[in-house]
Design an enzyme around this catalytic site. Structure first.
Site, mmCIF file in Angstrom:
data_model
loop_
_atom_site.group_PDB
_atom_site.id
_atom_site.type_symbol
_atom_site.label_atom_id
_atom_site.label_comp_id
_atom_site.label_asym_id
_atom_site.label_seq_id
_atom_site.Cartn_x
_atom_site.Cartn_y
_atom_site.Cartn_z
ATOM 1 N N PRO A 244 0.047 -1.125 -1.974
ATOM 2 C CA PRO A 244 0.640 -2.442 -1.722
ATOM 3 C C PRO A 244 -0.431 -3.531 -1.776
ATOM 4 C CG PRO A 244 0.275 -1.308 0.344
ATOM 5 C CD PRO A 244 -0.118 -0.337 -0.742
ATOM 6 N N LEU A 249 3.903 -2.448 6.432
ATOM 7 C CA LEU A 249 5.005 -1.861 5.666
ATOM 8 C C LEU A 249 6.076 -2.881 5.275
ATOM 9 C CD1 LEU A 249 5.691 1.123 4.749
ATOM 10 C CD2 LEU A 249 7.503 0.997 6.467
ATOM 11 N N HIS A 250 6.403 -2.918 3.997
ATOM 12 C CA HIS A 250 7.432 -3.828 3.488
ATOM 13 C C HIS A 250 8.088 -3.211 2.262
ATOM 14 C CE1 HIS A 250 3.690 -4.782 1.375
ATOM 15 N NE2 HIS A 250 4.418 -5.255 0.379
ATOM 16 N N VAL A 251 9.318 -3.653 1.995
ATOM 17 C CA VAL A 251 10.106 -3.106 0.886
ATOM 18 C C VAL A 251 10.537 -4.256 -0.025
ATOM 19 C CG1 VAL A 251 12.132 -1.747 0.245
ATOM 20 C CG2 VAL A 251 11.004 -1.312 2.431
#
Lengths: 313, 313
Positions: A244, A249-251
């Protein structure tokens, strides 16, 4: 996107200066070229020694009937080959119907020139050992400051971009328009879910314990995007980047039609695949070898080469 | 690819006919458009009632100094915006330096028109149950005849395309130039490994027992491609299609730089990921939910809809 065909306005002063700069500049180096997207990046040198960068793109075809008819009525064919009902032609159309979309940057610094110079990419195989030994050291050394992420989560910034929030501390997240998206053009829909929980750096930190978080993000985000933008759930692609850009945390959620940068294999891991993998093996991401690409001069690539975990240049 | 700039030749007869056909045709329908690759597919109707299809592409920029200098010397700028050293412009260049690469197909049948009409794509989640119940029935019903594959393996055809062979009955394979590749342009390198073993339809049939086969294909193919074409192993992308076009196990090898059709997420599964997944769980592909996309009118999509395993249109 229709090409604007307007009456030329009297040249304003910065336009005139740019035209003059270009007239007194010569081609120095082909920085990058992309024949499938029809773009080219050129390094230019002015008589006065200044450097400039020209980013040139062919324009997309117009999609409205008037503009298309205008092109058809002015098309001059040159046959390349003909076989039965199939013919290949080069077609010449008037120059004002076929503009280039460009950026001219001058004077350009060395740093900008490096940024636009195309570099070879190489594949890295990140074994669990490489992750522990090399990637983690990279993250500690080079990780971007995460304050902007925390500001988003705490609604100190980008509040107008928020589409949806689940404020649960463990499984909650905010869903917001990505900075690259205009918030309107559905073809290029680009939305980001950022989890409220701190400390999850990437998919590497995920275990089956996080399945409720992941399923919550998937289900509620798809629902929110469908409700707000009318895009069907089975036309939305959701994925993690690996590596990333920032380690919280990311979507990513994009329109399935949209060929977004880094939405492809070796850059993106589908959220559905992550959920599937953790269901099959709870420790999947502790055990997995993950494959991704990096540019030659990239810092992580350099650390892999130095550790003997990537081929030397 | 440089754009050829040649003196116009006297029109030959098929060229003249095509020019006349186009002059008497009008725009009927926008069949498809791709703004990122700058292409457009148009349906046209001739006065005489015939249909025609025009596939139009903007041409890539030339990459040689003379042609680039020619463009720069003839560029007419129109400023869109200017901010510090960064300026946005529309640039007009002479029409003969900016040709379209086109195909004109006439008269066009309904079948051809359908082929070029863009259709919405949807995501399918293939659970193990869906695979057994729906996909397997689809394969039995619609699978292409595999004789051409067996002919390749038995060297009855395409012998001149073969790059390498391992003739082991269990772990062997042939490596050959893909039909879409010219065998020369390394940027678009496209090579196919087809396993000698019959009966493996796709990744769905793979278990940890096939790891020697998969590692053999990977290691020997990368070696053979590097030896023959000078492309580094860490610049070659190897993957399966899922769903594949034909159901006899094969692996695609392309230049990492090449944006090949269906080389992206939801179409391609990296060979390295398959090997990794089977090492983590020997029955991975019996247990996995696999995610891919299909067009609306596709036969498999239709069967999923009919079985209630995909959203209705």
């Amino acid at each position: 996107m229709p090409v604007d065909v307007e009456t030329p306005e009297p040249a304003n002063s910065t336009e005139k200066l740019a035209q003059e700069w270009l007239a007194n500049a010569t081609f120095e180096e082909l920085l990058a070229t992309d024949s499938s997207h029809k773009s080219i990046f050129l390094l230019l040198t002015h008589q006065n020694g200044e450097k400039g960068i020209l980013l040139a793109n062919k324009s997309p075809f117009p999609e409205n009937e008037t503009a298309i008819t205008n092109i058809l009525n002015n098309a001059k064919l040159k046959e390349i080959s003909k076989n039965d009902i199939f013919g290949s032609y080069e077609i010449e159309i008037p120059s004002d119907l076929n503009l280039l979309k460009c950026q001219l940057i001058y004077p350009a610094t060395d740093r900008l020139i490096s940024k636009y110079r195309q570099e070879e990419k190489y594949i890295i195989h990140e074994t669990p050992e490489n992750y522990q030994k090399i990637t983690k050291a990279y993250i500690e050394k080079y990780q971007l400051n995460l304050n902007w992420v925390y500001n988003c989560l705490e609604k100190k910034s980008e509040v107008d971009k928020i589409i949806y929030e689940d404020d649960d501390k463990t499984n909650g997240f905010i869903l917001l328009q990505d900075i690259k998206w205009d918030g309107k053009t559905i073809e290029n829909l680009y939305v980001l879910a950022i989890c409220h929980q701190h400390g999850l750096k990437s998919v590497r930190d995920l275990t089956a314990d996080h399945l409720p978080l992941l399923e919550n993000i998937r289900d509620k985000s798809l629902e929110a995007i469908e409700n707000k933008y009318g895009l069907r759930k089975d036309q939305i692609k959701c994925y993690f980047h690996y590596q990333p850009t920032f380690y919280h945390l990311h979507v990513h959620f994009i329109n399935l039609k949209y060929d977004a940068p880094a939405s492809t294999t070796m850059s993106a891991i589908l959220l559905d695949d992550v959920i599937n993998n953790l269901k099959i093996c709870p420790q999947f991401y502790e055990l997995a070898t993950l494959t991704f690409t990096r540019r030659h001069s990239d810092q992580l690539m350099t650390m892999y080469r130095e550790a003997g975990a990537a081929e030397k240049a």
